[in-house]
Design a protein around this motif. Structure first.
Motif, short mmCIF file in Angstrom:
data_model
loop_
_atom_site.label_atom_id
_atom_site.label_comp_id
_atom_site.label_asym_id
_atom_site.label_seq_id
_atom_site.Cartn_x
_atom_site.Cartn_y
_atom_site.Cartn_z
N TRP A 6 -35.82 21.71 -93.04
CA TRP A 6 -35.97 20.65 -92.04
C TRP A 6 -37.38 20.67 -91.46
N LYS A 7 -37.92 19.47 -91.24
CA LYS A 7 -39.24 19.39 -90.61
C LYS A 7 -39.18 19.87 -89.17
N LYS A 8 -38.10 19.55 -88.49
CA LYS A 8 -37.88 20.03 -87.11
C LYS A 8 -36.41 19.97 -86.79
N ILE A 9 -35.96 20.86 -85.93
CA ILE A 9 -34.57 20.87 -85.44
C ILE A 9 -34.61 20.74 -83.93
N ILE A 10 -33.93 19.74 -83.39
CA ILE A 10 -33.96 19.47 -81.95
C ILE A 10 -32.56 19.68 -81.39
N ILE A 11 -32.44 20.56 -80.41
CA ILE A 11 -31.17 20.78 -79.70
C ILE A 11 -31.18 19.90 -78.45
N ILE A 12 -30.13 19.11 -78.25
CA ILE A 12 -30.05 18.21 -77.09
C ILE A 12 -28.83 18.57 -76.26
N VAL A 13 -29.07 18.89 -74.98
CA VAL A 13 -27.99 19.22 -74.06
C VAL A 13 -28.26 18.57 -72.71
N GLU A 14 -27.28 18.63 -71.81
CA GLU A 14 -27.46 18.16 -70.43
C GLU A 14 -27.48 19.34 -69.48
N GLY A 15 -28.13 19.16 -68.34
CA GLY A 15 -28.14 20.21 -67.32
C GLY A 15 -26.78 20.33 -66.67
N ILE A 16 -26.29 19.22 -66.10
CA ILE A 16 -24.93 19.11 -65.58
C ILE A 16 -24.28 17.93 -66.27
N TYR A 17 -23.10 18.15 -66.82
CA TYR A 17 -22.40 17.08 -67.53
C TYR A 17 -21.66 16.20 -66.52
N SER A 18 -21.97 14.90 -66.59
CA SER A 18 -21.58 13.97 -65.53
C SER A 18 -20.08 13.77 -65.41
N MET A 19 -19.32 13.90 -66.49
CA MET A 19 -17.88 13.70 -66.45
C MET A 19 -17.12 15.01 -66.20
N GLU A 20 -17.69 16.13 -66.60
CA GLU A 20 -17.00 17.41 -66.50
C GLU A 20 -17.48 18.27 -65.33
N GLY A 21 -18.68 18.02 -64.83
CA GLY A 21 -19.23 18.83 -63.74
C GLY A 21 -19.61 20.23 -64.16
N GLU A 22 -19.77 20.46 -65.46
CA GLU A 22 -20.10 21.79 -65.97
C GLU A 22 -21.60 21.95 -66.16
N ILE A 23 -22.09 23.15 -65.88
CA ILE A 23 -23.51 23.47 -66.01
C ILE A 23 -23.74 24.11 -67.37
N ALA A 24 -24.75 23.64 -68.08
CA ALA A 24 -25.03 24.17 -69.42
C ALA A 24 -25.51 25.63 -69.32
N PRO A 25 -25.09 26.50 -70.26
CA PRO A 25 -25.56 27.89 -70.29
C PRO A 25 -26.98 27.97 -70.85
N LEU A 26 -27.93 27.47 -70.08
CA LEU A 26 -29.29 27.28 -70.59
C LEU A 26 -29.98 28.57 -71.05
N PRO A 27 -29.82 29.71 -70.36
CA PRO A 27 -30.50 30.92 -70.83
C PRO A 27 -30.15 31.28 -72.28
#
Length: 494
Positions: free
Chosen positions: A253-274
């Motif tokens: 792959w030329k590049k791999i991009i991971i896309i996540v949200e900080g807080i998910y608007s429908m679930e209220g869950e915080i992404a495990p960013l670390p």
């Protein structure tokens, strides 16, 4: 239902209620079809010329979506389509409307206006108001620049206030530069296609917002989806994608991009960013974080999920956010390194073809941002939101409600499950002058909790008994992360 499991009896009744609803809906559809056919054959008048069969047109929605909208949404539109006549503050005035000819017909205004406690807006920090410094700054900017630039950013649509907001938001999130857009949805949908082209791979969380999904689909890239906030599944998807390479050719792959949200608007869950950052570094991926609901809302000084977990902003390649939640305005931003932001200014459809963001809206976001950054009460406002959110969430859990999301998140979804319950719940709350972010005053929070508890008892929506909750369950993601780090350090010392 994921981590939020209910008893077998409740689960059975929920599925049964949906099953009955769908059966009656399809029976009604079938009878309507028969009625149309009978009326057609009863017509005696023949067409004067033969009717040519036209080719089937592409439908805008699939058959199930259309059925769901007609048979469910159309019958409960009064619960989510309520006009308000005031600012989205702690208290709002709702124009009462009801079905003119029975459930599912057109809504008509009843002539009644209800003053209600507001729990359904995005006004997290209370900046959407018609008093105070932000309001006065907006009035001055309107007098100086009017309400619209009547041009794109690349032509005549860039003012000094646009540049000031871009500089301040870049400084706020710890990036070299930023670009602002007039719409949050367009921020994602016009930026992601420029990040990923042929030979690129997008790895997206399964519960990402529609704007992220739309932007990913518009890109000429392959898309893989990982299970929501599941780090093991994310790593498995990354490893499999690297091993197999591009389809057919098996090239890297030329590049791999991971896309996540900080807080998910429908679930209220915080992404495990670390942990996501750790995987990003391990496999040399790029990371795009949507902070629509986390910027201004979490972190000691409101700088979002990066500050919340104490992560270096350089470890996140692209930071996206909106001004519609914490800042009381409209639009969004992309923050990153200077080269990428300048590339967006020249190539993004949001800059090339869309009208420039209205100056009063820019000024509203700028004034709110500067209050958070520089005013002595800015940090207190963010801290108050966190305290109110955690107090409200904990009380709901102790009452016996099924509550999704994480502590420290201002998004607090109550799981009602049954369609009959959530429509009646909304109507019962409206009768008690309550519409279902959070109010600022503790007394108003208690009032809201009392109303929710009363309606929950009436509708039997408390799926668990009132209980003393284990303190471990009341920990925020940041506390859990800090505890894990301390445990790892203790093991290394030993």
């Amino acid at each position: 239902m994921g981590k939020h499991l209910v008893s077998w009896f409740v689960a059975t009744t929920i599925y049964l209620s949906y099953g009955v609803m769908f059966i009656f809906g399809y029976v009604e559809e079938f009878l309507s079809y028969i009625k149309r056919k009978v009326l057609f054959f009863q017509k005696k008048k023949e067409p004067t010329q033969p009717v040519k069969k036209s080719k089937q047109l592409a439908s805008l929605t699939n058959s199930f979506e259309s059925f769901y909208i007609r048979k469910i949404y159309a019958k409960v539109i009064d619960t989510y389509n309520r006009p308000i006549t005031t600012i989205p503050g702690t208290w709002i005035v709702v124009r009462d409307r009801w079905f003119s000819k029975g459930i599912g017909s057109e809504l008509e205004y009843t002539g009644k206006e209800i003053k209600c406690l507001n729990m359904g807006s995005y006004n997290y920090l209370g900046f959407a108001k018609t008093t105070g410094k932000c309001h006065m700054d907006v009035i001055k900017s309107t007098d100086e620049f009017s309400v619209g630039q009547c041009s794109t950013r690349l032509e005549l649509g860039t003012t000094r206030i646009h540049k000031e907001l871009e500089a301040e938001i870049a400084k706020f999130v710890g990036k070299e530069d930023a670009i602002i857009f007039g719409m949050g949805f367009a921020t994602n949908s016009t930026t992601i296609p420029l990040m990923a082209g042929k030979g690129s791979l997008i790895i997206s969380d399964s519960l990402n917002h529609a704007s992220l999904v739309c932007g990913s689909r518009l890109a000429h890239a392959q898309i893989r989806v990982f299970q929501h906030n599941d780090l093991r599944n994310l790593e498995r998807v990354i490893r499999d994608s690297i091993i197999k390479g591009q389809p057919r050719k098996n090239r890297p792959w030329k590049k791999i991009i991971i896309i996540v949200e900080g807080i998910y608007s429908m679930e209220g869950e915080i992404a495990p960013l670390p942990e996501i950052v750790r995987l990003k570094k391990k496999y040399n991926c790029l990371l795009f974080v949507d902070e629509a609901h986390s910027i201004g809302a979490i972190g000691p000084t409101g700088r979002g999920i990066v500050e919340y977990f104490g992560i270096n902003p350089d470890d996140v390649d692209i930071l996206m956010g909106t001004f519609t939640k914490s800042f009381g305005s409209v639009g969004g931003y992309i923050a990153g390194n200077k080269d990428f932001i300048n590339f967006l200014r020249l190539k993004s459809f949001g800059a090339l073809y869309a009208d420039s963001m209205s100056v009063p809206c820019v000024q509203q976001a700028l004034s709110a941002l500067r209050f958070i950054m520089y005013d002595k009460d800015g940090k207190k406002t963010v801290e108050k939101l966190r305290e109110n959110s955690n107090y409200f969430r904990e009380r709901l859990v102790r009452m016996g409600f099924e509550v999704m999301g994480d502590f420290d998140s201002p998004v607090i979804p109550i799981m009602l499950y049954c369609p009959a319950i959530f429509t009646t719940f909304s109507r019962e709350c409206l009768q008690r002058d309550f519409v279902s972010v959070l109010p600022i005053l503790l007394d108003e929070l208690k009032n809201a909790l009392d109303i929710i508890s009363e309606v929950g008892d009436i509708l039997m929506a408390k799926y668990r008994k009132e209980m003393n909750v284990d303190q471990q369950k009341l920990l925020s993601p940041r506390k859990k992360f800090e505890m894990l780090q301390n445990q790892q350090q203790s093991i290394q010392i030993k």
